[in-house]
Design a protein around this motif. Structure first.
Motif, PDB file in Angstrom:
ATOM      1  N   THR A  59       0.830  -1.200   0.000  1.00  0.00           N
ATOM      2  CA  THR A  59       0.000   0.000   0.000  1.00  0.00           C
ATOM      3  C   THR A  59       0.861   1.245   0.000  1.00  0.00           C
ATOM      4  N   ALA A  60       0.633   2.118  -0.967  1.00  0.00           N
ATOM      5  CA  ALA A  60       1.316   3.410  -0.981  1.00  0.00           C
ATOM      6  C   ALA A  60       0.660   4.315   0.049  1.00  0.00           C
ATOM      7  N   VAL A  61       1.469   4.974   0.880  1.00  0.00           N
ATOM      8  CA  VAL A  61       0.943   5.862   1.913  1.00  0.00           C
ATOM      9  C   VAL A  61       1.654   7.211   1.826  1.00  0.00           C
ATOM     10  N   PRO A  62       0.933   8.303   2.061  1.00  0.00           N
ATOM     11  CA  PRO A  62       1.559   9.632   2.002  1.00  0.00           C
ATOM     12  C   PRO A  62       2.519   9.852   3.157  1.00  0.00           C
ATOM     13  N   SER A  63       3.621  10.507   2.856  1.00  0.00           N
ATOM     14  CA  SER A  63       4.610  10.856   3.877  1.00  0.00           C
ATOM     15  C   SER A  63       4.671  12.373   3.987  1.00  0.00           C
ATOM     16  N   THR A  64       4.471  12.892   5.201  1.00  0.00           N
ATOM     17  CA  THR A  64       4.553  14.336   5.391  1.00  0.00           C
ATOM     18  C   THR A  64       6.012  14.782   5.283  1.00  0.00           C
ATOM     19  N   ARG A  65       6.198  16.082   5.163  1.00  0.00           N
ATOM     20  CA  ARG A  65       7.560  16.606   5.107  1.00  0.00           C
ATOM     21  C   ARG A  65       8.339  16.195   6.349  1.00  0.00           C
ATOM     22  N   GLU A  66       7.713  16.305   7.507  1.00  0.00           N
ATOM     23  CA  GLU A  66       8.392  15.979   8.754  1.00  0.00           C
ATOM     24  C   GLU A  66       8.775  14.498   8.788  1.00  0.00           C
ATOM     25  N   GLU A  67       7.886  13.649   8.322  1.00  0.00           N
ATOM     26  CA  GLU A  67       8.177  12.210   8.298  1.00  0.00           C
ATOM     27  C   GLU A  67       9.300  11.897   7.315  1.00  0.00           C
ATOM     28  N   THR A  68       9.284  12.573   6.162  1.00  0.00           N
ATOM     29  CA  THR A  68      10.330  12.350   5.163  1.00  0.00           C
ATOM     30  C   THR A  68      11.691  12.743   5.706  1.00  0.00           C
ATOM     31  N   VAL A  69      11.783  13.921   6.322  1.00  0.00           N
ATOM     32  CA  VAL A  69      13.055  14.391   6.867  1.00  0.00           C
ATOM     33  C   VAL A  69      13.526  13.466   7.986  1.00  0.00           C
ATOM     34  N   ALA A  70      12.621  13.054   8.855  1.00  0.00           N
ATOM     35  CA  ALA A  70      12.995  12.164   9.958  1.00  0.00           C
ATOM     36  C   ALA A  70      13.522  10.834   9.434  1.00  0.00           C
ATOM     37  N   SER A  71      12.877  10.305   8.405  1.00  0.00           N
ATOM     38  CA  SER A  71      13.306   9.033   7.824  1.00  0.00           C
ATOM     39  C   SER A  71      14.684   9.162   7.187  1.00  0.00           C
ATOM     40  N   LEU A  72      14.914  10.261   6.489  1.00  0.00           N
ATOM     41  CA  LEU A  72      16.190  10.460   5.802  1.00  0.00           C
ATOM     42  C   LEU A  72      17.336  10.670   6.789  1.00  0.00           C
ATOM     43  N   THR A  73      17.087  11.437   7.830  1.00  0.00           N
ATOM     44  CA  THR A  73      18.146  11.656   8.822  1.00  0.00           C
ATOM     45  C   THR A  73      18.422  10.377   9.607  1.00  0.00           C
ATOM     46  N   ALA A  74      17.384   9.576   9.846  1.00  0.00           N
ATOM     47  CA  ALA A  74      17.588   8.293  10.522  1.00  0.00           C
ATOM     48  C   ALA A  74      18.440   7.360   9.670  1.00  0.00           C
ATOM     49  N   ALA A  75      18.367   7.546   8.345  1.00  0.00           N
ATOM     50  CA  ALA A  75      19.158   6.726   7.426  1.00  0.00           C
ATOM     51  C   ALA A  75      20.591   7.227   7.293  1.00  0.00           C
ATOM     52  N   GLY A  76      20.909   8.341   7.981  1.00  0.00           N
ATOM     53  CA  GLY A  76      22.283   8.823   7.999  1.00  0.00           C
ATOM     54  C   GLY A  76      22.557  10.081   7.201  1.00  0.00           C
ATOM     55  N   LEU A  77      21.539  10.662   6.567  1.00  0.00           N
ATOM     56  CA  LEU A  77      21.744  11.895   5.825  1.00  0.00           C
ATOM     57  C   LEU A  77      21.774  13.084   6.771  1.00  0.00           C
ATOM     58  N   GLY A  78      22.530  14.111   6.394  1.00  0.00           N
ATOM     59  CA  GLY A  78      22.563  15.325   7.189  1.00  0.00           C
ATOM     60  C   GLY A  78      21.233  16.058   7.126  1.00  0.00           C
ATOM     61  N   ALA A  79      20.994  16.919   8.106  1.00  0.00           N
ATOM     62  CA  ALA A  79      19.712  17.622   8.198  1.00  0.00           C
ATOM     63  C   ALA A  79      19.472  18.535   6.997  1.00  0.00           C
ATOM     64  N   ASP A  80      20.520  19.226   6.543  1.00  0.00           N
ATOM     65  CA  ASP A  80      20.349  20.135   5.413  1.00  0.00           C
ATOM     66  C   ASP A  80      20.029  19.372   4.139  1.00  0.00           C
ATOM     67  N   TYR A  81      20.748  18.275   3.905  1.00  0.00           N
ATOM     68  CA  TYR A  81      20.504  17.465   2.709  1.00  0.00           C
ATOM     69  C   TYR A  81      19.100  16.869   2.750  1.00  0.00           C
ATOM     70  N   ALA A  82      18.698  16.349   3.912  1.00  0.00           N
ATOM     71  CA  ALA A  82      17.357  15.775   4.046  1.00  0.00           C
ATOM     72  C   ALA A  82      16.285  16.818   3.766  1.00  0.00           C
ATOM     73  N   GLY A  83      16.500  18.030   4.261  1.00  0.00           N
ATOM     74  CA  GLY A  83      15.544  19.100   4.003  1.00  0.00           C
ATOM     75  C   GLY A  83      15.453  19.452   2.534  1.00  0.00           C
ATOM     76  N   LYS A  84      16.599  19.437   1.838  1.00  0.00           N
ATOM     77  CA  LYS A  84      16.607  19.747   0.410  1.00  0.00           C
ATOM     78  C   LYS A  84      15.894  18.654  -0.394  1.00  0.00           C
ATOM     79  N   LEU A  85      15.993  17.407   0.047  1.00  0.00           N
ATOM     80  CA  LEU A  85      15.263  16.335  -0.624  1.00  0.00           C
ATOM     81  C   LEU A  85      13.766  16.467  -0.393  1.00  0.00           C
ATOM     82  N   ALA A  86      13.378  16.871   0.804  1.00  0.00           N
ATOM     83  CA  ALA A  86      11.956  17.120   1.068  1.00  0.00           C
ATOM     84  C   ALA A  86      11.453  18.286   0.225  1.00  0.00           C
TER      85      ALA A  86
END
Length: 288
Positions: free
Chosen positions: A222-249
């Motif tokens: 099932t495809a589920v929507p991810s909010t900006r906050e959830e996307t950034v949290a997931s990316l930073t948990a995966a090891g990306l820096g906060a600025d990079y994660a924000g730019k991907l969001a």
């Protein structure tokens, strides 16, 4: 002699293989040449932050493929990317590269409102006029980017996506197709600067990806929507820096707003042939 940056990556690696199939002489550039051992070509050290190393790597080339990898851990991703872009451009000029193919992205024509793609807008700007023949390759979103969420898919049957609404389709293409196109363009120098847009064989949505994965895995996904906050949290948990994660969001938001599309009459078109189904099959271990 053809020179390839990023030869151990997906796009650069595909370009290198395409060149080898055509019998071309290739030099692979890597920050760590030991990683490029086994590629069957000459390997040299070259770092985007070390202009002199790139000048040495580019000298004597018939054509060069360059790319910019934004630093995922940087506190200011755009500032560090801009410095690397200037370094690569300076090396191209100093080495007197006659024909340049540069990896860019859909949306690179925008100076703002395009998330991490802003780094590639700056890359194109830095490279302007650096060689007598330049091609900027602008692919759509990479289909291989779905690899990041496959663990969640396989464990929980959930496909999170910040691209909304989930039924919206957008241009995406396999990195392997982009590498193949880049290799073709290395053999095609023309005076001046060209833009080559590279979409895939079709547009795809998160719902399309979920349907394919359901079929491939033999269970509901099932495809589920991810909010900006959830996307950034997931990316930073995966090891990306906060600025990079924000730019991907920010990039997701640009897609959602319709800003990341190929502008009409913006350049040549070279369409990829590899489907999302084929890419997901490969990512799941079912083939190339």
């Amino acid at each position: 002699m053809f020179v390839i940056m990023g030869a151990t990556g997906q796009v650069g690696g595909a370009a290198l293989e395409a060149l080898k199939q055509r019998g071309a002489k290739v030099r692979a550039v890597s920050r760590d040449p030991s990683r490029a051992e086994g590629l069957g070509v000459e390997t040299v050290r070259g770092d985007a932050s070390d202009t002199a190393s790139l000048v040495s790597a580019f000298k004597g080339a018939e054509a060069v493929f360059v790319l910019l990898v934004p630093p995922v851990s940087a506190e200011d991703v755009l500032a560090e990317s801009h410095a690397a872009a200037r370094s690569i451009a300076e090396a191209v000029r100093e080495a007197k590269v006659p024909h340049l193919v540069a990896l860019s992205s859909v949306g690179a024509h925008l100076a703002e409102g395009n998330g991490i793609v802003r780094a590639l807008h700056d890359f194109e700007t830095a490279l302007a006029g650096a060689a007598p023949s330049i091609v900027f390759v602008r692919p759509g979103d990479f289909l291989e980017n779905w690899a990041a969420v496959l663990p969640a898919v396989q464990e929980a049957g959930v496909l999170p996506s910040g691209k909304l609404p989930l039924e919206n389709r957008s241009d995406a293409v396999s990195a392997l197709d982009v590498g193949r196109v880049a290799a073709e363009l290395l053999f095609d120098p023309k005076p001046g600067t060209r833009i080559v847009n590279v979409p895939g064989p079709a547009q795809y949505s998160p719902l399309d990806a979920a349907e394919i994965l359901s079929r491939r895995l033999g269970k509901p996904v099932t495809a589920v929507p991810s909010t900006r906050e959830e996307t950034v949290a997931s990316l930073t948990a995966a090891g990306l820096g906060a600025d990079y994660a924000g730019k991907l969001a920010d990039l997701d938001e640009a897609f959602n707003a319709g800003r990341l599309a190929f502008p009409a009459n913006s350049g040549e078109l070279r369409r990829g042939t590899i489907t999302l189904d084929a890419v997901l099959q490969r990512l799941l271990g079912g083939g190339r």
